[in-house]
Design an enzyme around this catalytic site. Structure first.
Site, short mmCIF file in Angstrom:
data_model
loop_
_atom_site.label_atom_id
_atom_site.label_comp_id
_atom_site.label_asym_id
_atom_site.label_seq_id
_atom_site.Cartn_x
_atom_site.Cartn_y
_atom_site.Cartn_z
N HIS A 314 0.85 -1.19 0.00
CA HIS A 314 0.00 0.00 0.00
C HIS A 314 0.89 1.24 0.00
CE1 HIS A 314 -3.18 2.79 1.09
NE2 HIS A 314 -4.00 1.86 0.67
N ASP A 371 -7.87 -5.44 -0.08
CA ASP A 371 -8.33 -6.31 -1.17
C ASP A 371 -7.94 -7.78 -1.00
OD1 ASP A 371 -9.65 -4.37 -2.73
OD2 ASP A 371 -7.71 -3.57 -3.33
N1 ACO Z 1 4.13 -7.57 -4.73
C1 ACO Z 1 5.45 -7.57 -4.96
N2 ACO Z 1 6.23 -6.47 -4.92
C2 ACO Z 1 5.64 -5.32 -4.63
C3 ACO Z 1 4.26 -5.24 -4.35
C4 ACO Z 1 3.51 -6.43 -4.40
N3 ACO Z 1 2.21 -6.43 -4.17
N4 ACO Z 1 3.94 -3.95 -4.09
C5 ACO Z 1 5.07 -3.26 -4.21
N5 ACO Z 1 6.09 -4.07 -4.53
C6 ACO Z 1 7.50 -3.72 -4.69
C7 ACO Z 1 7.74 -3.04 -6.03
O1 ACO Z 1 8.09 -3.97 -7.02
C8 ACO Z 1 8.87 -2.10 -5.69
O2 ACO Z 1 10.06 -2.86 -5.66
P1 ACO Z 1 11.44 -2.22 -6.16
O3 ACO Z 1 11.75 -1.13 -5.19
O4 ACO Z 1 12.40 -3.37 -6.11
O5 ACO Z 1 11.21 -1.70 -7.55
C9 ACO Z 1 8.57 -1.67 -4.27
O6 ACO Z 1 7.80 -2.74 -3.69
C10 ACO Z 1 7.78 -0.39 -4.16
O7 ACO Z 1 6.62 -0.52 -4.99
P2 ACO Z 1 5.89 0.69 -5.65
O8 ACO Z 1 5.04 0.20 -6.78
O9 ACO Z 1 6.87 1.78 -5.95
O10 ACO Z 1 4.99 1.16 -4.43
P3 ACO Z 1 3.74 2.10 -4.51
O11 ACO Z 1 3.55 2.72 -3.19
O12 ACO Z 1 3.86 3.00 -5.69
O13 ACO Z 1 2.55 1.08 -4.85
C11 ACO Z 1 0.74 -0.40 -4.66
C12 ACO Z 1 1.55 0.71 -3.98
C13 ACO Z 1 0.30 0.07 -6.06
C14 ACO Z 1 -0.51 -0.67 -3.86
C15 ACO Z 1 1.61 -1.67 -4.77
O14 ACO Z 1 1.98 -2.11 -3.49
C16 ACO Z 1 0.93 -2.77 -5.55
O15 ACO Z 1 1.01 -2.80 -6.78
N6 ACO Z 1 0.23 -3.74 -4.84
C17 ACO Z 1 -0.49 -4.79 -5.53
C18 ACO Z 1 -1.82 -4.28 -6.05
C19 ACO Z 1 -2.81 -4.03 -4.93
O16 ACO Z 1 -3.04 -4.85 -4.07
N7 ACO Z 1 -3.44 -2.84 -5.00
C20 ACO Z 1 -4.48 -2.45 -4.04
C21 ACO Z 1 -3.98 -1.37 -3.14
S1 ACO Z 1 -5.22 -0.94 -1.95
C22 ACO Z 1 -6.32 -0.05 -2.82
O17 ACO Z 1 -6.01 0.68 -3.75
C23 ACO Z 1 -7.66 -0.19 -2.50
#
Ligand code: ACO
Length: 436
Positions: A314, A371
């Site tokens: 998140h 989720d």
């Molecule tokens: N699985 C694996 N790796 C992840 C995940 C995940 N679910 N989420 C983040 N990471 C990793 C990224 O690959 C990144 O790694 P890196 O630094 O090696 O490149 C690091 O963690 C940071 O990720 P970002 O995408 O930069 O984090 P951000 O804060 O922008 O994204 C998000 C948050 C979009 C929710 C992300 O965690 C994600 O994609 N989660 C999966 C989708 C999801 O469950 N979304 C629902 C969120 S809740 C809502 O909106 C209601």
């Protein structure tokens, strides 16, 4: 009416630019001691802008609606904790709270419920729209376009000072009807009209699951579960879809247009669409990987095909998501009550256990979000996978409305218009096509 309070600057911060020039910037402090540097005058004073891709650090507004502390896992609507509201309130009351800023009195509550009941029907002509969509349509596509179309049926909404409360009531009540009709259309069943004797969530379940040829009695357990699910989704301050609602609304767009835009922003798998993506991921693990979640997690860690563990991580919560905690418990309770044994729940639990002990997830502060378990509850309630994000939209509606209203009522609101750092070509001379 509860508007966002203008935050008064009591301190200032200094920014030293490469030229040696020092710029003084006001520091504002919110009610929960959140500090922000106000950069409104930065460009005028210095020629500089700030760059913050994904708005990781940028506050777009002051708001009095929801307080969220991602480090502590705190979520409060208008000062009330999410845990208490999920346990003691219902969705209609929570919607009133978000939109109006206080819990309703008995009289206010009665009036609000009566208005929602009275406005549950959609214009009869709008039924024809459903016939025009192919049966394979994703219900989010149907929902967003139907909500945008509501501005055609209520043209006085184009004047944002006209009958705002009436439009709020209409959208809150009718989106539920549209969502259920979209589902009925997708499975080829006749639509069920709303029943005024039923409460908000029970009426929704009736429109979703009743058929004209049979009696349908709404289970109180299902009704409570839907109430709780919707409360947990009701607001989450300046997330992607809410910021979209505010951004679109800041141009002067009407309530229906702004909410339709929010619905579309919610659809993406990184936001509200994650609940559908979680179930698809769990099904993939069950059907194609012999139920071995560990192997999937290894692929995620190796970034194979850019896969992510959906329902994890998140932008704001870096410790735990309080909604996920409530949902995990609720998931066990609902499945037990309904006598359902869902293999996807076992897979989800084992994957959560593996991920929470794994350095990759620990170091990146990735925890289950709202989720991760919601989809398993929706499945148990009989809601099909492609309707999950619609359920999220239904829940998030009062939050979007509250933010739209707060934005409209705030005299400080300006059209949302970020700047950019240009990285393209410098001025070039046009070359006629025959010389290229
Ligand atoms: N699985 C694996 N790796 C992840 C995940 C995940 N679910 N989420 C983040 N990471 C990793 C990224 O690959 C990144 O790694 P890196 O630094 O090696 O490149 C690091 O963690 C940071 O990720 P970002 O995408 O930069 O984090 P951000 O804060 O922008 O994204 C998000 C948050 C979009 C929710 C992300 O965690 C994600 O994609 N989660 C999966 C989708 C999801 O469950 N979304 C629902 C969120 S809740 C809502 O909106 C209601």
């Amino acid at each position: 009416m509860v508007a966002a309070m203008a935050v008064e600057a009591k301190q200032s911060a200094k920014l030293l630019l490469p030229s040696g020039k020092e710029v003084s910037l006001p520091v504002v402090v919110g009610t929960e001691d959140e500090h922000a540097v106000d950069i409104k005058s930065l460009r005028a004073d210095s020629g500089y802008i700030t760059l913050d891709s994904g708005f990781m650090n940028t506050g777009s507004t002051a708001s009095a609606i929801t307080y969220l502390d991602g480090e502590q896992g705190i979520l409060r609507y208008r000062g009330y904790s999410i845990e208490e509201l999920a346990e003691k309130s219902d969705f209609v009351e929570t919607s009133f709270l978000l939109i109006n800023g206080h819990l309703p009195s008995q009289e206010e509550r009665k009036k609000f419920s009566t208005m929602l009941t009275r406005h549950s029907l959609i214009h009869e002509d709008m039924h024809h729209f459903f016939l025009g969509y192919p049966p394979t349509s994703h219900p989010m596509a149907v929902l967003s376009s139907m909500v945008a179309s509501m501005s055609a049926y209520y043209p006085d909404s184009l004047d944002r000072n006209s009958a705002v409360d009436m439009h709020i009531t209409r959208i809150l009540s009718k989106v539920r009807t549209i969502a259920a009709f979209a589902y009925k259309k997708s499975i080829g069943q006749p639509i069920m009209y709303p029943k005024n004797s039923l409460r908000y969530c029970a009426n929704f379940l009736h429109m979703m699951f009743a058929v004209p040829s049979e009696e349908y009695e709404v289970s109180p357990v299902l009704e409570k579960a839907v109430n709780q699910l919707l409360i947990l989704h009701a607001d989450h301050e300046q997330n992607c879809s809410t910021s979209t609602v505010r951004m679109v609304g800041s141009s002067g767009a009407n309530l229906y247009a702004s909410i339709a835009a929010g619905i579309l922003a919610l659809w993406g798998p990184l936001h509200g669409g994650a609940n559908q993506a979680v179930i698809e991921m769990l099904e993939d693990v069950k059907n194609n990987r012999g139920g071995d979640g560990k192997k999937f997690i290894d692929d995620v860690k190796n970034k194979r095909d850019n896969q992510r563990l959906m329902g994890f991580g998140h932008r704001v919560y870096k410790n735990f998501d309080p909604r996920a905690k409530i949902l995990k418990k609720m998931c066990d309770e609902v499945l037990e009550h309904l006598g359902i044994k869902d293999p996807l729940l076992d897979i989800a639990k084992s994957m959560e256990e593996v991920a929470l002990k794994d350095d990759y997830f620990i170091s990146k502060k990735l925890y289950p979000n709202v989720d991760f378990y919601s989809g398993i509850i929706y499945r148990a309630l009989g809601i099909p996978t492609n309707m999950f994000t619609v359920m999220f939209a239904l829940g998030r509606l009062p939050g979007w409305i509250a933010h739209w209203k707060e934005m409209v009522d705030d005299p400080q609101t300006k059209i949302g218009r970020p700047r950019q750092v240009y990285t393209g070509e410098k001025l070039r001379t046009y070359v006629p096509i025959e010389q290229r």
